[in-house]
Design a protein around this motif. Structure first.
Motif: not given
Length: 288
Positions: A226-251
């Motif tokens: 569940y934690l892994t899916r939650h993190r993936i979901a948040r990453a998807m949101q940030l990839l969609t809603d922000t221009d933050d660098p991909v690596l920063q989103i991962g961290f």
């Protein structure tokens, strides 16, 4: 509630738009898939176990939820026809809807229509017929109409100030459900930290085996899954809603290294974070 895929499977990159109709039935186990799901129960009533909560579905009232969160029908009236529409997550993320409303759905909101609209009982069965037997032009119209209806449903709920109604668990694994709700709250607030299952269990005041047992009993998956899916979901949101660098989103989403972020993201979605962002952006770019 998707019957065309084996239950208990993460479907990942295979998500496609679909409208189908069937007689609703109780599911033996939770399942999940990478769509936002729109349901219209035509008659009767049913109950979902969704994100550790029981959610009642009434006939004639649309419901919307992110189907990557484990869900299971646990009680269904006899002869209850159900129309299900599956919108791929990438398409949902590309809809011009309120950001907070979208995030609340991805964080586990089970959105229910406030007032019944008689047209839905005519429109969704028509979509199903045209999707199954219509021409390519009609199927394209179905997709466009469905996106607009979802936008209107989200806007109606936002303007009416509706909040999700949670049905208190009683006989349904009451203590396990309470454990899951507590752990989910902790994951919501601590997912960006380098937390382990043992850390979360300690914060929740329970043994790690108790935590995993509760999750498997209620959601059919482990706390770590569940934690892994939650993190993936948040990453998807940030990839969609922000221009933050991909690596920063991962961290920022709790992945300890860029290689682990790319590995898990591609394993779960079938694409890389960069390509996911490009796909969402292309859907948001108006046609010339």
């Amino acid at each position: 509630m998707k019957h065309t895929q084996s239950r208990g499977e993460w479907i990942g990159s295979r998500g496609e738009f679909l409208v189908e109709r069937h007689i609703a039935d109780a599911m033996a186990a939770p399942h999940w898939h990478d769509h936002v799901e729109l349901n219209l129960l035509m008659a009767g009533q049913m109950t979902y176990l969704f994100n550790g909560r029981r959610e009642q579905v009434e006939a004639g009232r649309l419901v919307l939820f992110w189907a990557a969160i484990p869900h299971q029908t646990i009680a269904v009236a006899e002869n209850a026809p159900l129309v299900c529409l599956y919108l791929p997550l990438v398409d949902f993320l590309g809809l011009p809807v309120d950001r907070k409303a979208r995030q609340s759905i991805m964080q586990g909101r089970f959105l229910s229509q406030g007032n019944r609209e008689a047209m839905d009982a005519l429109t969704l069965p028509r979509w199903e017929k045209e999707w199954q037997r219509g021409s390519a032009a009609r199927r394209k119209l179905v997709v466009e109409e469905a996106r607009l209806r979802i936008r209107r449903l989200i806007l109606d709920n936002a303007e009416s100030g509706n909040s999700p109604t949670h049905v208190s668990p009683t006989s349904l694994a009451g203590q396990a459900v309470r454990h899951v709700e507590l752990l989910i709250d902790l994951i919501n607030s601590r997912y960006a930290d380098p937390v382990s299952v043992a850390d979360l269990a300690k914060l929740a005041g329970m043994h790690p085996s108790t935590a995993n047992s509760a999750f498997r009993k209620v959601l059919g998956i482990s706390v770590n899954e569940y934690l892994t899916r939650h993190r993936i979901a948040r990453a998807m949101q940030l990839l969609t809603d922000t221009d933050d660098p991909v690596l920063q989103i991962g961290f920022d989403c709790g992945f300890g290294s860029s290689s682990r972020f790319y590995e898990i993201f591609k394993e779960r979605t079938g694409t890389t974070p960069r390509h996911f962002r490009e796909a969402v952006n292309s859907k948001n770019t108006p046609a010339p």
